[in-house]
Write a protein that holds these residues in place. Structure first.
Motif, PDB file in Angstrom:
ATOM      1  N   GLN A 191      -3.250  -5.068  -7.081  1.00  0.00           N
ATOM      2  CA  GLN A 191      -1.978  -4.422  -7.412  1.00  0.00           C
ATOM      3  C   GLN A 191      -1.002  -4.618  -6.257  1.00  0.00           C
ATOM      4  OE1 GLN A 191      -1.465  -2.483 -10.216  1.00  0.00           O
ATOM      5  NE2 GLN A 191      -3.410  -1.580 -10.824  1.00  0.00           N
ATOM      6  N   LYS A 192       0.263  -4.787  -6.558  1.00  0.00           N
ATOM      7  CA  LYS A 192       1.280  -4.845  -5.515  1.00  0.00           C
ATOM      8  C   LYS A 192       1.797  -3.439  -5.227  1.00  0.00           C
ATOM      9  CE  LYS A 192       2.977  -9.540  -6.376  1.00  0.00           C
ATOM     10  NZ  LYS A 192       4.179 -10.377  -6.660  1.00  0.00           N
ATOM     11  N   GLY A 193       2.225  -3.226  -3.990  1.00  0.00           N
ATOM     12  CA  GLY A 193       2.819  -1.935  -3.636  1.00  0.00           C
ATOM     13  C   GLY A 193       1.831  -0.831  -3.363  1.00  0.00           C
ATOM     14  N   VAL A 194       0.556  -1.152  -3.159  1.00  0.00           N
ATOM     15  CA  VAL A 194      -0.444  -0.136  -2.799  1.00  0.00           C
ATOM     16  C   VAL A 194      -0.245   0.227  -1.334  1.00  0.00           C
ATOM     17  CG1 VAL A 194      -2.891   0.392  -2.595  1.00  0.00           C
ATOM     18  CG2 VAL A 194      -2.086  -1.043  -4.484  1.00  0.00           C
ATOM     19  N   LYS A 195      -0.037   1.507  -1.051  1.00  0.00           N
ATOM     20  CA  LYS A 195       0.235   1.966   0.313  1.00  0.00           C
ATOM     21  C   LYS A 195      -0.937   2.781   0.853  1.00  0.00           C
ATOM     22  CE  LYS A 195       4.596   0.596   0.787  1.00  0.00           C
ATOM     23  NZ  LYS A 195       5.690   1.589   0.772  1.00  0.00           N
ATOM     24  N   PHE A 196      -1.231   2.546   2.138  1.00  0.00           N
ATOM     25  CA  PHE A 196      -2.129   3.445   2.852  1.00  0.00           C
ATOM     26  C   PHE A 196      -1.355   4.716   3.198  1.00  0.00           C
ATOM     27  CE2 PHE A 196      -4.344  -0.591   3.899  1.00  0.00           C
ATOM     28  CZ  PHE A 196      -5.625  -0.230   3.508  1.00  0.00           C
ATOM     29  N   HIS A 197      -2.081   5.772   3.526  1.00  0.00           N
ATOM     30  CA  HIS A 197      -1.423   7.038   3.869  1.00  0.00           C
ATOM     31  C   HIS A 197      -0.586   6.941   5.137  1.00  0.00           C
ATOM     32  CE1 HIS A 197      -4.947   9.044   1.516  1.00  0.00           C
ATOM     33  NE2 HIS A 197      -4.043   8.523   0.713  1.00  0.00           N
ATOM     34  N   ASN A 198      -0.802   5.894   5.949  1.00  0.00           N
ATOM     35  CA  ASN A 198       0.035   5.701   7.140  1.00  0.00           C
ATOM     36  C   ASN A 198       1.312   4.922   6.823  1.00  0.00           C
ATOM     37  OD1 ASN A 198      -0.864   3.080   6.796  1.00  0.00           O
ATOM     38  ND2 ASN A 198      -2.078   3.004   8.669  1.00  0.00           N
ATOM     39  N   GLY A 199       1.505   4.579   5.537  1.00  0.00           N
ATOM     40  CA  GLY A 199       2.744   3.923   5.117  1.00  0.00           C
ATOM     41  C   GLY A 199       2.661   2.421   4.999  1.00  0.00           C
ATOM     42  N   ARG A 200       1.601   1.800   5.512  1.00  0.00           N
ATOM     43  CA  ARG A 200       1.503   0.340   5.469  1.00  0.00           C
ATOM     44  C   ARG A 200       1.004  -0.125   4.101  1.00  0.00           C
ATOM     45  NH1 ARG A 200      -2.323  -3.393   6.097  1.00  0.00           N
ATOM     46  NH2 ARG A 200      -3.983  -2.087   6.975  1.00  0.00           N
ATOM     47  N   GLU A 201       1.526  -1.281   3.647  1.00  0.00           N
ATOM     48  CA  GLU A 201       1.096  -1.822   2.363  1.00  0.00           C
ATOM     49  C   GLU A 201      -0.251  -2.516   2.507  1.00  0.00           C
ATOM     50  OE1 GLU A 201       2.586  -4.667  -1.332  1.00  0.00           O
ATOM     51  OE2 GLU A 201       3.645  -4.737   0.590  1.00  0.00           O
ATOM     52  N   LEU A 202      -1.107  -2.303   1.524  1.00  0.00           N
ATOM     53  CA  LEU A 202      -2.417  -2.940   1.486  1.00  0.00           C
ATOM     54  C   LEU A 202      -2.273  -4.397   1.045  1.00  0.00           C
ATOM     55  CD1 LEU A 202      -5.699  -1.568   0.027  1.00  0.00           C
ATOM     56  CD2 LEU A 202      -4.772  -3.670  -0.928  1.00  0.00           C
ATOM     57  N   GLU A 205      -6.092  -9.049   3.074  1.00  0.00           N
ATOM     58  CA  GLU A 205      -6.799  -9.016   4.357  1.00  0.00           C
ATOM     59  C   GLU A 205      -7.547  -7.699   4.546  1.00  0.00           C
ATOM     60  OE1 GLU A 205      -7.398 -11.260   6.869  1.00  0.00           O
ATOM     61  OE2 GLU A 205      -6.669 -12.677   5.350  1.00  0.00           O
ATOM     62  N   ASP A 206      -7.004  -6.613   3.989  1.00  0.00           N
ATOM     63  CA  ASP A 206      -7.682  -5.314   4.090  1.00  0.00           C
ATOM     64  C   ASP A 206      -8.992  -5.318   3.300  1.00  0.00           C
ATOM     65  OD1 ASP A 206      -5.761  -3.705   5.670  1.00  0.00           O
ATOM     66  OD2 ASP A 206      -4.428  -4.160   4.005  1.00  0.00           O
ATOM     67  N   ILE A 207      -8.994  -6.027   2.181  1.00  0.00           N
ATOM     68  CA  ILE A 207     -10.230  -6.139   1.408  1.00  0.00           C
ATOM     69  C   ILE A 207     -11.268  -6.906   2.231  1.00  0.00           C
ATOM     70  CG2 ILE A 207     -11.229  -6.814  -0.788  1.00  0.00           C
ATOM     71  CD1 ILE A 207      -8.818  -4.848  -0.975  1.00  0.00           C
ATOM     72  N   LYS A 208     -10.832  -8.023   2.792  1.00  0.00           N
ATOM     73  CA  LYS A 208     -11.739  -8.842   3.595  1.00  0.00           C
ATOM     74  C   LYS A 208     -12.258  -8.067   4.799  1.00  0.00           C
ATOM     75  CE  LYS A 208     -11.919 -13.375   5.866  1.00  0.00           C
ATOM     76  NZ  LYS A 208     -11.149 -14.619   6.152  1.00  0.00           N
ATOM     77  N   ASN A 209     -11.383  -7.373   5.515  1.00  0.00           N
ATOM     78  CA  ASN A 209     -11.793  -6.604   6.694  1.00  0.00           C
ATOM     79  C   ASN A 209     -12.755  -5.481   6.338  1.00  0.00           C
ATOM     80  OD1 ASN A 209     -10.252  -8.132   8.479  1.00  0.00           O
ATOM     81  ND2 ASN A 209      -8.448  -6.836   8.229  1.00  0.00           N
ATOM     82  N   GLU A 261      -7.065  -1.132  11.336  1.00  0.00           N
ATOM     83  CA  GLU A 261      -6.416  -0.737  12.596  1.00  0.00           C
ATOM     84  C   GLU A 261      -6.591   0.749  12.889  1.00  0.00           C
ATOM     85  OE1 GLU A 261      -3.180  -0.039   9.494  1.00  0.00           O
ATOM     86  OE2 GLU A 261      -4.789  -1.497   9.864  1.00  0.00           O
ATOM     87  N   GLU A 262      -6.915   1.543  11.851  1.00  0.00           N
ATOM     88  CA  GLU A 262      -7.138   2.976  12.044  1.00  0.00           C
ATOM     89  C   GLU A 262      -8.577   3.276  12.457  1.00  0.00           C
ATOM     90  OE1 GLU A 262      -4.911   5.255  12.011  1.00  0.00           O
ATOM     91  OE2 GLU A 262      -3.198   4.264  11.059  1.00  0.00           O
ATOM     92  N   ILE A 263      -9.420   2.242  12.474  1.00  0.00           N
ATOM     93  CA  ILE A 263     -10.838   2.422  12.793  1.00  0.00           C
ATOM     94  C   ILE A 263     -11.197   1.833  14.148  1.00  0.00           C
ATOM     95  CG2 ILE A 263     -13.192   1.908  12.034  1.00  0.00           C
ATOM     96  CD1 ILE A 263     -12.116   1.783   9.183  1.00  0.00           C
ATOM     97  N   GLU A 264     -10.677   0.645  14.425  1.00  0.00           N
ATOM     98  CA  GLU A 264     -11.033  -0.042  15.665  1.00  0.00           C
ATOM     99  C   GLU A 264     -10.645   0.794  16.880  1.00  0.00           C
ATOM    100  OE1 GLU A 264      -8.999  -3.747  15.139  1.00  0.00           O
ATOM    101  OE2 GLU A 264     -10.766  -4.724  14.248  1.00  0.00           O
ATOM    102  N   GLY A 265     -11.635   1.128  17.691  1.00  0.00           N
ATOM    103  CA  GLY A 265     -11.398   1.927  18.887  1.00  0.00           C
ATOM    104  C   GLY A 265     -11.353   3.421  18.637  1.00  0.00           C
ATOM    105  N   LYS A 266     -11.403   3.853  17.393  1.00  0.00           N
ATOM    106  CA  LYS A 266     -11.350   5.296  17.089  1.00  0.00           C
ATOM    107  C   LYS A 266     -12.189   5.609  15.841  1.00  0.00           C
ATOM    108  CE  LYS A 266      -6.675   4.200  15.442  1.00  0.00           C
ATOM    109  NZ  LYS A 266      -5.255   4.569  15.456  1.00  0.00           N
ATOM    110  N   SER A 267     -13.359   4.992  15.784  1.00  0.00           N
ATOM    111  CA  SER A 267     -14.210   5.128  14.604  1.00  0.00           C
ATOM    112  C   SER A 267     -14.696   6.560  14.395  1.00  0.00           C
ATOM    113  CB  SER A 267     -15.403   4.180  14.696  1.00  0.00           C
ATOM    114  OG  SER A 267     -16.175   4.452  15.857  1.00  0.00           O
ATOM    115  N   GLU A 268     -14.970   7.287  15.488  1.00  0.00           N
ATOM    116  CA  GLU A 268     -15.448   8.670  15.350  1.00  0.00           C
ATOM    117  C   GLU A 268     -14.362   9.565  14.770  1.00  0.00           C
ATOM    118  OE1 GLU A 268     -18.597   9.778  15.693  1.00  0.00           O
ATOM    119  OE2 GLU A 268     -18.994   7.634  15.898  1.00  0.00           O
TER     120      GLU A 268
END
Length: 577
Positions: A191-202, A205-209, A261-268
């Motif tokens: 789908q186009k226009g899917v947003k994460f809660h931080n405002g960035r569009e999915l 690459e997010d699927i792959k990551n 980017e919300e996980i790397e370095g702050k996974s806990e």
């Protein structure tokens, strides 16, 4: 609450509702303050109707004080005040100081604030508020372990696809379409226009990551040869073998899409305060409550409920005779029904550890000493299991089973039993003790040790002979059961011999290559039968829950699922015509 400690002292010193002569000097000593402050305190408490203060004209006439509250009344007021201000834990601590009658009074008052509420401050907000005990939620989809985790993850995150158990089909979510010509190459269109809660569009690459962060020994990850992202909105999975169950696998909550980017370095931090693309964002998660607020930029239909507040309460607050969530119904017509919990409690035997259990006949001899019916202590909600599927268990008539006699084996050694524990008050100790007693009747010595579910690892299992645990299957029962058998962190395959693993892998591959659901289930039950006949696993029991759902209510889809959870996404209020 102003001057509350002073009021407590007065309530201890003066009998409730009894007018008593006193003096400012006496109150000065009692309250440990100046004459001037005594007059200020007394005037305020008189004005707020906690006491009555009457001065008398004439020489030698003392003032009179009447205290209208007892010490328990004041503690109750404090508890209510703290709860109203959102300081729930402190408020509940005060409630524990009260006697039974006052506790019941608080409970009635508190229950009135629960349920479906329409708040009208600046704008109308439809709110669902209920209480639940602390469950130490882990909300990173990769690490979820309990049904509590999965329930919240389902609200905060979205997956490529979602499985609809009622219709037995996959529904589009982040992926609007998907296709495969050979079962090995799968293309997903996002789908186009899917947003994460931080405002960035999915993007793709997010699927792959998301999939790349899974461990290499994950059953699904092992079948992925490579992932390509030919455009921002197309993802291509190349599998190592044909797998027509692959799209179903992606509907598992563990495969919810995350912003790396919300996980790397702050996974806990992400485990307790995650960012997803779901219809609700987690706005609060602390010792007081879990709060979900509707995500206004959600790419699909906006949920009707604007907010969900789950207040963390002591276990003593949870009356088992009431609704499982202590949710107050919008009206008095709720009907009770019993719902089976798919999955079950089981015992597995370590077929790999050096010792007598390497022999099949020894394992079978031990299993003949175990009587599953004795584990069903509550006949109203527990039945003997013969499978992870309740319907399969019900179809098996034990009276028609052929009794198999085994040669007596040498069991003169101490058996180490590991017990699954989700949290201190949620484990399988009760079942382990029953097992211990049954084996003791045959002079078999045992030791019991609990293992935290977060510490489970194949290498740890090899220290034990038996494992007592359980699983609750998700909506996609076949997929959940297969993942349980394949999981390296559960205690089934880690206990299996190489021959057993080969049998399971071959049959799971047959299931993946089949497009027929009936054939898939037929093959699955062959796996269960093989593992039970070879003494790897013994099914003990299924549980059922009494749940409540409204009848003749304007609130739609407020009913609970088999795990006692409400899907907040589906709730809405119907106009009363």
């Amino acid at each position: 609450m102003k001057y509350i400690e002073h009021l407590k002292i007065l309530a201890k010193h003066f009998k409730k509702n009894m007018e008593t002569e006193t003096t400012v000097a006496e109150l000065k000593n009692l309250l440990c303050c100046s004459d001037r402050h005594v007059k200020t305190v007394v005037a305020y408490l008189h004005k707020t109707d906690f006491i009555h203060w009457k001065t008398q004209q004439g020489r030698g006439k003392k003032p009179k004080i009447t205290v209208y509250v007892s010490l328990e009344d004041i503690i109750l007021l404090q508890a209510k005040y703290l709860v109203e201000k959102g300081h729930y834990q402190r408020g509940f601590e005060y409630v524990q100081l009260l006697g039974l009658i006052k506790q019941q009074e608080f409970q009635q008052w508190f229950d009135a604030s629960l349920g479906l509420i329409e708040e009208k401050d600046n704008k109308s907000i439809d709110l669902l508020r209920y209480t639940f005990y602390e469950t130490r939620l882990i909300l990173d989809p990769l690490y979820i372990m309990s049904r509590h985790d999965a329930h919240i993850v389902q609200q905060v995150f979205d997956k490529l696809l979602e499985y609809d158990s009622a219709a037995d089909k996959l529904l589009p979510r982040i992926a609007s379409h998907w296709e495969s010509l050979d079962g090995k190459k799968w293309v997903f269109y996002l789908q186009k226009g899917v947003k994460f809660h931080n405002g960035r569009e999915l993007t793709s690459e997010d699927i792959k990551n998301t999939f790349q962060r899974f461990p290499e020994n994950d059953p699904i990850k092992k079948n992925i040869k490579s992932i390509e992202t030919p455009s921002l909105y197309i993802v291509v999975f190349y599998l190592t073998e044909v797998n027509y169950l692959f799209p179903n696998s992606l509907s598992n909550n563990k495969f919810s899409i995350v912003p790396i980017e919300e996980i790397e370095g702050k996974s806990e931090t992400f485990k307790t305060h995650p960012i997803g693309t779901g219809p609700y964002r987690l706005s609060r998660h602390d010792k007081e409550m879990v709060r979900l607020d509707v995500f206004d930029q959600y790419y699909r239909s906006r949920p009707w409920l604007d907010r969900v507040e789950i207040i963390k309460t002591p276990t003593s607050f949870h009356n088992e005779k009431k609704h499982p969530l202590l949710l107050q119904s919008p009206n008095d017509s709720w009907r009770e029904r019993s719902v089976n919990e798919e999955g079950g409690t089981y015992i597995s035997i370590n077929c790999r550890k050096k010792g007598p259990f390497l022999k099949k006949e020894v394992r079978k001899q031990l299993l003949s000493f175990i009587h599953p019916e004795e584990f069903c202590l509550n006949p109203d909600n527990e039945i003997v299991a013969h499978s992870f599927l309740t319907e399969k268990s019900k179809k098996i008539n034990k009276q028609n089973e052929i009794e198999v006699k085994h040669e007596t084996a040498d069991l003169n050694f101490e058996i180490k039993i590991a017990v699954q524990q989700i949290r201190p008050d949620a484990n399988h100790i009760r079942e382990a003790l029953i097992l211990q007693n049954q084996l003791a009747a045959h002079q078999i010595r045992t030791t019991i040790q609990t293992i935290d579910i977060n510490d489970m690892h194949p290498s740890l299992f090899q220290n034990y002979d038996l494992f007592v645990g359980g699983i609750a299957l998700g909506e996609n029962k076949l997929l959940s059961a297969l993942l349980a058998f394949q999981s390296p962190t559960l205690n089934i395959m880690p206990f299996a011999t190489g021959e057993m693993k080969q049998f399971v892998d071959e049959h799971i591959n047959q299931i993946k290559k089949s497009k027929c659901a009936a054939t898939q289930w037929k093959i699955y039950f062959k796996i269960e039968k093989y593992l039970t006949e070879n003494g790897l696993i013994l099914f003990l029991k299924h549980r059922s829950h009494k749940i409540y759902e409204p009848k003749n209510s304007p609130y739609q889809n407020i009913k609970l699922n088999e795990n006692g959870r409400i899907d907040y996404r589906k709730v809405w209020r119907k106009y009363n015509m």
